[in-house]
Design a protein around this motif. Structure first.
Motif, PDB file in Angstrom:
ATOM      1  N   GLY A   1       0.861  14.191  14.405  1.00  0.00           N
ATOM      2  CA  GLY A   1       1.713  14.823  15.403  1.00  0.00           C
ATOM      3  C   GLY A   1       2.669  15.862  14.841  1.00  0.00           C
ATOM      4  N   THR A   2       2.380  16.383  13.616  1.00  0.00           N
ATOM      5  CA  THR A   2       3.265  17.412  13.066  1.00  0.00           C
ATOM      6  C   THR A   2       2.469  18.613  12.582  1.00  0.00           C
ATOM      7  N   SER A   3       3.184  19.701  12.366  1.00  0.00           N
ATOM      8  CA  SER A   3       2.560  20.929  11.876  1.00  0.00           C
ATOM      9  C   SER A   3       3.443  21.540  10.807  1.00  0.00           C
TER      10      SER A   3
ATOM     11  N   ARG B   1       4.172  32.549  15.469  1.00  0.00           N
ATOM     12  CA  ARG B   1       3.620  31.558  14.539  1.00  0.00           C
ATOM     13  C   ARG B   1       3.476  30.193  15.216  1.00  0.00           C
ATOM     14  N   LEU B   2       2.259  29.670  15.183  1.00  0.00           N
ATOM     15  CA  LEU B   2       2.012  28.353  15.777  1.00  0.00           C
ATOM     16  C   LEU B   2       2.711  27.245  15.011  1.00  0.00           C
ATOM     17  N   SER B   3       2.982  27.468  13.716  1.00  0.00           N
ATOM     18  CA  SER B   3       3.622  26.411  12.926  1.00  0.00           C
ATOM     19  C   SER B   3       5.051  26.143  13.392  1.00  0.00           C
ATOM     20  N   PHE B   4       5.627  27.061  14.181  1.00  0.00           N
ATOM     21  CA  PHE B   4       6.953  26.798  14.737  1.00  0.00           C
ATOM     22  C   PHE B   4       6.857  25.917  15.982  1.00  0.00           C
ATOM     23  N   GLY B   5       5.645  25.691  16.449  1.00  0.00           N
ATOM     24  CA  GLY B   5       5.445  24.931  17.677  1.00  0.00           C
ATOM     25  C   GLY B   5       5.379  23.441  17.418  1.00  0.00           C
TER      26      GLY B   5
ATOM     27  N   HIS C   1      -3.396  18.415  21.151  1.00  0.00           N
ATOM     28  CA  HIS C   1      -3.137  19.839  21.353  1.00  0.00           C
ATOM     29  C   HIS C   1      -1.985  20.282  20.463  1.00  0.00           C
ATOM     30  N   ILE C   2      -2.008  21.560  20.080  1.00  0.00           N
ATOM     31  CA  ILE C   2      -0.805  22.128  19.471  1.00  0.00           C
ATOM     32  C   ILE C   2      -0.258  23.151  20.469  1.00  0.00           C
ATOM     33  N   ALA C   3       1.064  23.118  20.664  1.00  0.00           N
ATOM     34  CA  ALA C   3       1.691  23.993  21.648  1.00  0.00           C
ATOM     35  C   ALA C   3       2.551  25.023  20.938  1.00  0.00           C
ATOM     36  N   CYS C   4       2.463  26.244  21.407  1.00  0.00           N
ATOM     37  CA  CYS C   4       3.268  27.322  20.849  1.00  0.00           C
ATOM     38  C   CYS C   4       4.699  27.174  21.365  1.00  0.00           C
ATOM     39  N   LEU C   5       5.658  27.430  20.467  1.00  0.00           N
ATOM     40  CA  LEU C   5       7.062  27.254  20.841  1.00  0.00           C
ATOM     41  C   LEU C   5       7.509  28.283  21.880  1.00  0.00           C
ATOM     42  N   TYR C   6       6.863  29.453  21.878  1.00  0.00           N
ATOM     43  CA  TYR C   6       7.444  30.573  22.610  1.00  0.00           C
ATOM     44  C   TYR C   6       7.211  30.521  24.110  1.00  0.00           C
ATOM     45  N   HIS C   7       5.954  30.372  24.538  1.00  0.00           N
ATOM     46  CA  HIS C   7       5.700  30.298  25.974  1.00  0.00           C
ATOM     47  C   HIS C   7       4.865  29.081  26.318  1.00  0.00           C
ATOM     48  N   GLY C   8       4.711  28.192  25.350  1.00  0.00           N
ATOM     49  CA  GLY C   8       4.124  26.881  25.621  1.00  0.00           C
ATOM     50  C   GLY C   8       2.618  26.831  25.783  1.00  0.00           C
ATOM     51  N   TRP C   9       1.911  27.899  25.421  1.00  0.00           N
ATOM     52  CA  TRP C   9       0.449  27.817  25.518  1.00  0.00           C
ATOM     53  C   TRP C   9      -0.047  26.697  24.612  1.00  0.00           C
ATOM     54  N   GLN C  10      -1.025  25.939  25.114  1.00  0.00           N
ATOM     55  CA  GLN C  10      -1.532  24.801  24.333  1.00  0.00           C
ATOM     56  C   GLN C  10      -2.989  25.006  23.961  1.00  0.00           C
ATOM     57  N   TYR C  11      -3.305  24.599  22.719  1.00  0.00           N
ATOM     58  CA  TYR C  11      -4.659  24.771  22.184  1.00  0.00           C
ATOM     59  C   TYR C  11      -5.239  23.421  21.808  1.00  0.00           C
ATOM     60  N   ASP C  12      -6.545  23.241  22.068  1.00  0.00           N
ATOM     61  CA  ASP C  12      -7.162  21.972  21.689  1.00  0.00           C
ATOM     62  C   ASP C  12      -7.605  22.018  20.228  1.00  0.00           C
TER      63      ASP C  12
ATOM     64  N   CYS D   1      -7.679  27.673  23.954  1.00  0.00           N
ATOM     65  CA  CYS D   1      -6.487  27.523  24.786  1.00  0.00           C
ATOM     66  C   CYS D   1      -6.848  26.714  26.025  1.00  0.00           C
ATOM     67  N   ARG D   2      -6.038  25.707  26.318  1.00  0.00           N
ATOM     68  CA  ARG D   2      -6.337  24.802  27.428  1.00  0.00           C
ATOM     69  C   ARG D   2      -5.296  24.838  28.526  1.00  0.00           C
ATOM     70  N   TYR D   3      -4.120  25.359  28.225  1.00  0.00           N
ATOM     71  CA  TYR D   3      -3.056  25.250  29.221  1.00  0.00           C
ATOM     72  C   TYR D   3      -2.053  26.376  29.034  1.00  0.00           C
ATOM     73  N   ILE D   4      -1.740  27.031  30.137  1.00  0.00           N
ATOM     74  CA  ILE D   4      -0.752  28.109  30.126  1.00  0.00           C
ATOM     75  C   ILE D   4       0.320  27.750  31.153  1.00  0.00           C
TER      76      ILE D   4
END
Ligand code: FES
Lengths: 209, 226
Positions: B22-24, B57-61, B67-78, B83-86
């Protein structure tokens, strides 16, 4: 009891105190001070509370204190006597104090580096970055040894004031361009600090855990 | 994409034990920014550290389940990078074109490895599986400098590019990760099973690591400008 904290939200020294107020669940009033750019703390009426013109300042009845580390010590003595935040056992007490001194002295470079990067406060950015990296490296080396000793925090198996005084500069280091890449032991420690009861974030520290 | 001047192959990018579920974490290989993350089920992933949305940078998410979620606008990737969720368009079926760039990766010998280049060759296999992870050291020195520092002590490398040496009279293996031209990481493993090591053995090797770092940095003079 009536505690008042004079604080600037983006200041990591004030954040150290906020972390302990949260951990101890202490009700308090906050007076927001315009530190940057206003430098309000260097003029009346605040200069009368703290002639050094620094933040944070804590007022508790007749007691007026400056310096985040001193405020942490005061709050632990007053509201958590015999508790975990300031160990009584001489060895652990000494090591806690050593890290509080480190937070105020060595790690101050990171505070200055962040002010230079974020607020255009004058400073030698290259020298400050080097000094910040040296401080983080000393912390990383220490936490590698702590992990071998099965101790998850700076002084032992439980959190002390040392962890609260050290956390802000590390958690905010990306504000001045120092990524957490080189500090795996500190990354794991920071997650433990985030999981402490009463933990709170500040701007620059995302609230996702 | 790898530069032809850079050797293709498998490179260690983290100690597996340093990457909690659960970490990046962000890291680099030959200057390319990578995110190394572990999903909640325990699988490690190595991707380009760049969100397809706006390149942050995804590592800030943060990691949520698999899923990993981007910190900036919350897009999630499987886990496959799709990308699975915007969040701004929760009902949208996300286009299959929106994918993060992934690297082949695997976990072996207590390390997370990433494949660099089109033909990285066979994955690392030291023939040893009873290793104890120690720590990663990050140096403001080129990888070549660090490899040379081991040259005297090294008693022959392994197929996976691990260097072998002795610290505090205990055998260790070292994987060198070229972060950028002037920086590298050295991932240290003790060549003994953990139940054959006392705490003080591990502390002694860890201290010897720091002494080793001092000697490498002293030998190559002034620290490279950060
Ligand atoms: S940049 Fe990642 S979601 Fe927008």
């Amino acid at each position: 009891m009536s505690l008042t904290l004079y604080d600037y939200e983006l200041d990591e020294n004030g954040y150290k105190v906020r972390l302990l107020l949260g951990a101890l669940g202490l009700p308090h009033a906050t007076v927001a001070v315009d530190m940057i750019p206003g430098a309000e703390q260097t003029r009346a009426p605040l200069i009368d509370l703290n002639p050094l013109g620094t933040l944070p300042i804590l007022v508790d009845g007749e007691t007026v204190l400056r310096e985040a580390e001193a405020i942490l010590l005061y709050l632990a003595q007053r509201f958590d006597p015999g508790g975990p935040w300031l160990p009584r056992e001489p060895d652990a007490f000494g090591r806690t104090m050593a890290w509080l001194v480190f937070a105020a002295r060595d790690l101050h470079a990171a505070t200055l580096a962040r002010r230079t990067a974020m607020f255009d406060v004058p400073g030698d950015a290259i020298a400050l970055e080097r000094a910040s990296r040296d401080a983080f490296r000393a912390m990383e080396d220490h936490m590698v040894l702590q992990a071998i000793a099965d101790a998850g925090f700076f002084v032992g198996a439980t959190a002390t004031l040392a962890d609260l005084a050290l956390f802000p500069a590390f958690a905010l280091s990306r504000d001045h361009g120092i990524d957490h890449e080189a500090y795996p032991a500190l990354r794991r420690w920071a997650r433990r600090v985030r999981a402490l009861p009463g933990f709170r974030t500040m701007p620059g520290i995302p609230d996702y855990h | 994409m790898s530069d032809p001047g850079q050797p293709q192959g498998w490179y260690a990018v983290a100690l597996a034990a340093d990457l909690d579920p659960g970490t990046s974490a962000g890291t680099r290989l030959f200057g390319a920014e990578l995110v190394v993350w572990r999903d909640a089920a325990g699988s490690a992933h190595v991707w380009e550290d760049r969100c397809p949305h706006r390149g942050m940078r995804l590592s800030f998410g943060f990691v949520r389940g698999d899923h990993i979620a981007c910190l900036y606008h919350g897009w999630q990737y499987d886990a496959a990078g799709q990308c699975r969720y915007i969040p701004a368009h929760p009902d949208l079926a996300v286009s299959p074109m929106i994918r993060a760039r992934t690297y082949a990766s695997l976990e072996r010998l207590g390390l997370v490895w990433a494949a660099w280049g089109e033909e990285p060759g066979p994955p690392p296999d030291a023939g040893a599986d009873s290793l104890t992870p120690l720590r990663s050291l990050y140096l403001d020195r080129p990888a070549a400098r660090v490899r040379t520092a081991f040259a005297d002590a090294s008693k022959g490398g392994l197929a996976s590019g691990l260097l072998r040496t002795t610290l505090a009279e205990i055998p260790v293996l070292v994987a060198v990760q070229p972060l950028a031209d002037d920086r590298c990481a050295a991932h240290f493993l003790i060549d003994r099973p953990s139940d054959a090591l006392t705490r003080s053995d591990r502390a002694r090797v860890a201290s010897a690591c720091m002494a080793w770092r001092r000697s490498v940095e002293a030998r190559s003079g002034e620290r490279a400008a950060s």
